[in-house]
Design a protein around this motif. Structure first.
Motif, PDB file in Angstrom:
ATOM      1  N   ARG A 661       0.817  -1.217   0.000  1.00 52.44           N
ATOM      2  CA  ARG A 661       0.000   0.000   0.000  1.00 52.44           C
ATOM      3  C   ARG A 661       0.853   1.271   0.000  1.00 52.44           C
ATOM      4  N   LEU A 662       2.020   1.202   0.629  1.00 53.31           N
ATOM      5  CA  LEU A 662       2.796   2.422   0.846  1.00 53.31           C
ATOM      6  C   LEU A 662       3.804   2.725  -0.263  1.00 53.31           C
ATOM      7  N   PHE A 663       4.373   1.683  -0.853  1.00 54.52           N
ATOM      8  CA  PHE A 663       5.517   1.891  -1.736  1.00 54.52           C
ATOM      9  C   PHE A 663       5.165   1.585  -3.194  1.00 54.52           C
ATOM     10  N   PRO A 664       5.828   2.276  -4.127  1.00 54.08           N
ATOM     11  CA  PRO A 664       5.709   1.861  -5.540  1.00 54.08           C
ATOM     12  C   PRO A 664       6.258   0.441  -5.713  1.00 54.08           C
ATOM     13  N   GLU A 665       5.890  -0.195  -6.819  1.00 51.05           N
ATOM     14  CA  GLU A 665       6.311  -1.592  -7.010  1.00 51.05           C
ATOM     15  C   GLU A 665       7.831  -1.716  -7.036  1.00 51.05           C
ATOM     16  N   ALA A 666       8.515  -0.782  -7.686  1.00 52.59           N
ATOM     17  CA  ALA A 666       9.975  -0.820  -7.751  1.00 52.59           C
ATOM     18  C   ALA A 666      10.529   0.134  -6.689  1.00 52.59           C
ATOM     19  N   HIS A 667      10.473  -0.294  -5.442  1.00 50.71           N
ATOM     20  CA  HIS A 667      10.959   0.515  -4.331  1.00 50.71           C
ATOM     21  C   HIS A 667      11.841  -0.352  -3.445  1.00 50.71           C
ATOM     22  N   GLU A 668      12.941   0.217  -2.956  1.00 46.10           N
ATOM     23  CA  GLU A 668      13.929  -0.557  -2.210  1.00 46.10           C
ATOM     24  C   GLU A 668      13.324  -1.277  -1.002  1.00 46.10           C
ATOM     25  N   GLU A 669      12.530  -0.577  -0.202  1.00 43.20           N
ATOM     26  CA  GLU A 669      11.989  -1.202   1.008  1.00 43.20           C
ATOM     27  C   GLU A 669      10.989  -2.298   0.659  1.00 43.20           C
ATOM     28  N   ARG A 670      10.189  -2.078  -0.370  1.00 45.62           N
ATOM     29  CA  ARG A 670       9.253  -3.127  -0.780  1.00 45.62           C
ATOM     30  C   ARG A 670      10.019  -4.372  -1.228  1.00 45.62           C
ATOM     31  N   ILE A 671      11.149  -4.187  -1.904  1.00 49.55           N
ATOM     32  CA  ILE A 671      11.966  -5.312  -2.345  1.00 49.55           C
ATOM     33  C   ILE A 671      12.546  -6.058  -1.144  1.00 49.55           C
ATOM     34  N   ARG A 672      13.014  -5.306  -0.151  1.00 49.82           N
ATOM     35  CA  ARG A 672      13.603  -5.955   1.026  1.00 49.82           C
ATOM     36  C   ARG A 672      12.548  -6.761   1.793  1.00 49.82           C
ATOM     37  N   ILE A 673      11.356  -6.225   1.901  1.00 49.14           N
ATOM     38  CA  ILE A 673      10.295  -6.945   2.610  1.00 49.14           C
ATOM     39  C   ILE A 673       9.874  -8.184   1.829  1.00 49.14           C
ATOM     40  N   ALA A 674       9.784  -8.066   0.502  1.00 44.81           N
ATOM     41  CA  ALA A 674       9.445  -9.224  -0.319  1.00 44.81           C
ATOM     42  C   ALA A 674      10.503 -10.317  -0.185  1.00 44.81           C
ATOM     43  N   ASP A 675      11.777  -9.910  -0.144  1.00 49.93           N
ATOM     44  CA  ASP A 675      12.868 -10.858   0.002  1.00 49.93           C
ATOM     45  C   ASP A 675      12.753 -11.622   1.325  1.00 49.93           C
ATOM     46  N   LEU A 676      12.459 -10.888   2.411  1.00 51.18           N
ATOM     47  CA  LEU A 676      12.297 -11.551   3.709  1.00 51.18           C
ATOM     48  C   LEU A 676      11.054 -12.432   3.723  1.00 51.18           C
ATOM     49  N   HIS A 677       9.999 -11.981   3.070  1.00 45.51           N
ATOM     50  CA  HIS A 677       8.771 -12.777   2.997  1.00 45.51           C
ATOM     51  C   HIS A 677       9.056 -14.091   2.265  1.00 45.51           C
ATOM     52  N   ALA A 678       9.860 -14.025   1.232  1.00 39.20           N
ATOM     53  CA  ALA A 678      10.242 -15.249   0.519  1.00 39.20           C
ATOM     54  C   ALA A 678      11.003 -16.200   1.446  1.00 39.20           C
ATOM     55  N   GLN A 679      11.926 -15.644   2.243  1.00 36.83           N
ATOM     56  CA  GLN A 679      12.663 -16.471   3.196  1.00 36.83           C
ATOM     57  C   GLN A 679      11.725 -17.155   4.179  1.00 36.83           C
ATOM     58  N   GLU A 680      10.768 -16.394   4.699  1.00 34.21           N
ATOM     59  CA  GLU A 680       9.826 -16.965   5.669  1.00 34.21           C
ATOM     60  C   GLU A 680       8.978 -18.055   5.031  1.00 34.21           C
ATOM     61  N   ARG A 681       8.521 -17.826   3.785  1.00 27.73           N
ATOM     62  CA  ARG A 681       7.707 -18.836   3.106  1.00 27.73           C
ATOM     63  C   ARG A 681       8.533 -20.092   2.815  1.00 27.73           C
ATOM     64  N   TRP A 682       9.797 -19.890   2.415  1.00 26.89           N
ATOM     65  CA  TRP A 682      10.686 -21.025   2.154  1.00 26.89           C
ATOM     66  C   TRP A 682      10.869 -21.839   3.435  1.00 26.89           C
ATOM     67  N   SER A 683      11.136 -21.146   4.546  1.00 32.97           N
ATOM     68  CA  SER A 683      11.337 -21.851   5.819  1.00 32.97           C
ATOM     69  C   SER A 683      10.086 -22.608   6.235  1.00 32.97           C
ATOM     70  N   ALA A 684       8.905 -22.077   5.855  1.00 33.24           N
ATOM     71  CA  ALA A 684       7.650 -22.738   6.203  1.00 33.24           C
ATOM     72  C   ALA A 684       7.294 -23.862   5.230  1.00 33.24           C
ATOM     73  N   GLY A 685       8.099 -24.062   4.189  1.00 33.58           N
ATOM     74  CA  GLY A 685       7.845 -25.131   3.226  1.00 33.58           C
ATOM     75  C   GLY A 685       6.984 -24.732   2.046  1.00 33.58           C
ATOM     76  N   ASP A 686       6.592 -23.458   1.956  1.00 32.69           N
ATOM     77  CA  ASP A 686       5.764 -22.970   0.849  1.00 32.69           C
ATOM     78  C   ASP A 686       6.682 -22.453  -0.247  1.00 32.69           C
ATOM     79  N   THR A 687       7.324 -23.377  -0.979  1.00 36.71           N
ATOM     80  CA  THR A 687       8.331 -22.966  -1.961  1.00 36.71           C
ATOM     81  C   THR A 687       7.708 -22.277  -3.168  1.00 36.71           C
ATOM     82  N   ALA A 688       6.448 -22.559  -3.467  1.00 32.77           N
ATOM     83  CA  ALA A 688       5.803 -21.889  -4.596  1.00 32.77           C
ATOM     84  C   ALA A 688       5.659 -20.385  -4.320  1.00 32.77           C
ATOM     85  N   ALA A 689       5.200 -20.064  -3.120  1.00 37.22           N
ATOM     86  CA  ALA A 689       5.083 -18.649  -2.755  1.00 37.22           C
ATOM     87  C   ALA A 689       6.456 -18.002  -2.690  1.00 37.22           C
TER      88      ALA A 689
END
Length: 809
Positions: A661-689
């Protein structure tokens, strides 16, 4: 040991506090109860008991409490037989009567009640009138935070009693000690207490004895106001001396101590004392007692809560009290009643305004203060339209000052103002005529039009270019931001103040750091620090920001020892040097330091710093805003390190929803949060997400980062590993090639280079024979075990890929 020895002074201070606390506890007891308590104290410290006995005697002889000796009254066990109550035990004792716990004994229903019994002779007409007055007052009051009157009557001996709602709770001061509530919880309790007092005032009742002992907090954290024994109907025209002087010294208003008529202003003063105690854990003059205390109440201004709290290690929110909350307490506790809040509702409104981040009326802040409050509350809206509007307001004022020397310069100021208003208007849907203009497009138009103005003074052009460059930087439009800031710097040096040049130089440092050009970033930061030392050595706020920036760059360059020193220095400057600081100065510094020490393995300390940063952000960044999104990301990261999967999933989910909601799609903080979200999903076994998120990280990262940026190698290696795990081997070589271009860039972590080496080994393993497979598996195991950060990110995937490689025919 000399009297001035710090240890002696500290021992004396602690003894004095102990004496005051004991006095507060004992002075409301009966003589027999006091004697028993004094005997206990004497066993531990005979000298302290002697001083305490003298203080208690002095307080009685000073006329502060009724001098009559209570006449023992026998209370029937079946109090009010016709009412059906049976006494269970005594709950407490006050100046007018005892409070007993009872229950219904008629079998109709089961309910415990509190019964207040007149502890004077039933033939004493004065006390009976006061008891009857309390009954009349309580009958008027129906409020969820006031203990209700249920019944009234006389026992067979003619002793009057009141049947009250029984509150199963503890006194307010004990609740603070036992529950250790947070600052927001304390303020919520205070507001409920104040609302109860306001209701009493609306019913023409002044309580006049507000103190923790008369407020019980139940197990749900709900306060209940008790004991209207010296309350007064506001319709009365006078009060007896006994009425006005039956008070608790530590919570008494100046007019009560002086024996002047007591109005609702007394309750407002006492609410101020209660708020002071809720904020600090102590009363305003807690170091005084007896006549010295009374003199201070009448003659001295109370200390501010922030000043008192900052000397107490037990008050973690001490810095948040400075300013607004100090002003609220000070206004409520003015010595002159007419200078206090006009009513309790006005005080409640000010507290609620502070909680919402709005200007408080008690502080009577200037334009800058009110503007800062407004910006904090409405960050998101101002990020699109209000940001430019704020620039316009600032530019107009500055231009009027800087260009007042000639009509030509005034005309230029008007042109720039009209230009910015025109740009702002293009975002306005009423003028857009169906064509939506984004903030980026509006800024681009603003830049073009500024450049069309050939006769702008250097100071104005430099200010405009710097401001626009800063906005592009926050939008992660790094190339355009660099052009703006580099173009602005010569103008700022030539026609601006030293602070102007420092601000632009540091903005360039931040830009280079985000671009991954770390050597340049460090040069700009150190250049800015040199300028501060030369031109503005007392600008500790700017110095703190620069040391924080140097810490971030040093961390990215692998110089953790330097980074640790610089982070600590930045936080120390804000805490101990910056005057009139606001909480937003501290929250980002704490967040950056927490992230740093989290990577170094001190997860518990990082968690503590994150909590402190959240507490600061509650004031500095209310509501949904970029700083809160960053804090949620850092907290989720810490939870992953601590293997708290539930908290990690919750926090990163909140951060990701906010980022979208806060950041444009190509924004540094949005990228960092997406990267961490990917790590969390990977650790949870949701490799597709995880795969979808990493694809977004890499795609958007290639838009804003230059080739070879450290974040690109991280995204590329993780996505390649995930493709191997999901047996999508064809996409791996291109990702490895992209990652290789970043290998030798400063700022690439050891975990990322290990990951890249391991990927190459696993790919070769899959392509070739058994000996290579064996070597690759050994590399995988050693890398996973040897690097804690690597372990958190990659262990679930690498082991699966290694096994797949080992089993290949």
């Amino acid at each position: 040991m000399a009297a001035s020895d710090p240890q002696s002074l500290e021992a004396a201070r602690l003894r004095h506090r102990r004496l005051c606390e004991a006095f507060d506890r004992l002075h409301t007891l009966t003589p027999d109860q006091r004697e028993a308590e004094l005997a206990v104290v004497a066993q531990e410290d005979a000298g302290l008991a002697a001083e305490l006995a003298a203080m208690l005697h002095a307080s009685e002889s000073d006329g502060l409490r009724p001098r009559e000796t209570p006449v023992p009254v026998t209370v029937s066990e079946d109090l009010g037989t016709e009412r059906g109550y049976r006494i269970l035990r005594q709950l407490g004792h006050g100046g007018m009567g005892r409070v007993l716990l009872a229950e219904r004994s008629d079998g109709r229903f089961s309910r415990q009640v509190a019964i207040k019994v007149l502890d004077k002779s039933p033939d004493d007409d004065g006390w009976r009138r006061r008891f009857a007055a309390e009954r009349e007052i309580l009958a008027r009051l129906v409020h969820p935070n006031i203990a209700r009157l249920l019944d009234a009557g006389e026992d067979p001996n003619g002793v009057p009693y009141l049947v009250m709602e029984y509150v199963d709770g503890v006194a307010l001061d004990r609740w603070m000690q036992q529950a250790a509530p947070s600052l927001p919880t304390r303020l919520d309790v205070f507001v409920q207490i104040a609302q109860a007092v306001a209701h009493a005032h609306q019913s023409l009742v002044a309580h006049r004895d507000l103190k923790p002992a008369n407020i019980l907090v139940d197990h749900q954290g709900k306060p209940h106001l008790l004991d209207f024994g010296i309350a007064r109907l506001l319709s009365e025209q006078s009060a007896t001396m006994t009425d006005t002087r039956a008070l608790t010294p530590r919570y008494a208003a100046p007019e009560q101590v002086a024996g002047a008529p007591a109005t609702v202003a007394v309750d407002i003063y006492q609410l101020g004392v209660l708020l002071f105690e809720l904020l600090t854990g102590r009363t305003p003059f807690s170091d005084l007692s007896g006549p010295a205390l009374l003199d201070a109440i009448v003659r001295r201004e109370p200390p501010t809560p922030s000043h008192l709290a900052e000397s107490e290690d037990s008050v973690p929110w001490a810095r948040r009290l400075r300013g607004d909350l100090d002003a609220i307490v000070a206004k409520a506790m003015r010595r002159e009643p007419l200078e206090r809040y006009r009513n309790v509702d006005a005080m409640i409104d000010d507290v609620q305004r502070w909680r919402r981040g709005q200007p408080v009326l008690a502080r009577q802040g200037g334009t800058l203060y009110r503007t800062r409050k407004f910006v904090r509350r409405h960050w998101l809206a101002l990020a699109t339209v209000g940001l430019i509007a704020a620039l316009i307001a600032g530019f107009v004022w500055r231009l009027q000052q800087e260009l007042a020397r000639s009509e030509r310069e005034q005309a230029t100021a008007k042109q720039v103002t009209e230009l910015m208003i025109d740009v702002l208007g293009s975002v306005d849907p009423r003028r857009a005529k169906g064509q939506e203009l984004t903030l980026r497009e509006a800024l681009d138009q603003g830049v073009a039009r500024i450049r069309e103005q050939k006769d702008l003074p250097d100071a104005v052009r430099g200010r405009l270019l710097h401001a626009l460059g800063g906005v592009y930087l926050e939008l992660s439009q790094f190339d355009v931001a660099g052009q703006m800031l580099e173009e602005a710097l010569p103008y700022r040096k030539r026609a601006g103040t030293p602070t102007d040049a420092i601000n632009t130089a540091y903005s360039l440092a931040v830009l280079r750091q985000r671009q991954g050009r770390l050597e340049e970033a460090e040069r700009w930061v150190r250049h800015s620090l040199d300028l501060v030392a030369e031109f503005t050595p007392d600008d500790y706020e700017m110095a703190a920001e620069l040391h924080n920036g140097l810490a971030i760059v040093s961390r990215m360059r692998g110089r953790d020892d330097v980074a640790a020193v610089e982070f600590e220095r930045a936080i120390d400057l804000v805490r101990n040097k910056v005057t009139n600081k606001v909480e937003e100065d501290l929250a980002p510094l704490l967040r950056n330091f927490a992230e740093f020490i989290d990577d170094r393995g001190d997860h518990d300390r990082a968690r503590s710093l994150i909590r402190e940063a959240f507490a600061a952000a509650e004031i500095g960044y209310p509501g949904e805003n970029p700083e809160r999104a960053r804090l949620l990301r850092v907290e989720a990261r810490n939870a992953l390190y601590r293997k708290d999967a539930t908290l990690a999933a919750t926090r990163v989910g909140e951060a990701w929803a906010m980022a979208q909601r806060l950041f444009p799609e190509a924004h540094e903080e949005r990228i960092r949060i997406a990267d961490l979200h990917a790590q969390e999903r990977w650790s949870a076994g949701d490799t597709a997400a995880a795969e979808a998120l990493l694809q977004e990280v890499l795609a958007k990262g290639q838009i804003i980062y230059p080739d070879g940026h450290p974040r690109l190698i991280s995204a590329a290696t993780r996505l390649a590993a995930l493709y191997l795990l999901r047996q999508n081997d064809a996409k791996v070589p291109a990702l490895l090639e992209l990652a290789e271009r970043s290998r030798h860039i400063h700022g690439v972590s050891s975990a990322d280079t290990k990951a890249l080496d391991l990927l190459h080994a696993l790919v070769d393993c899959i392509k070739q024979g058994s000996e290579d497979r064996h070597n690759a598996v050994e590399i995988a195991v050693s890398a996973v075990v040897g690097d804690p950060q690597f372990l958190v990110w990659l262990k679930p995937g690498w082991q699966a890929v290694a096994l797949r490689c080992e089993r290949k025919p």
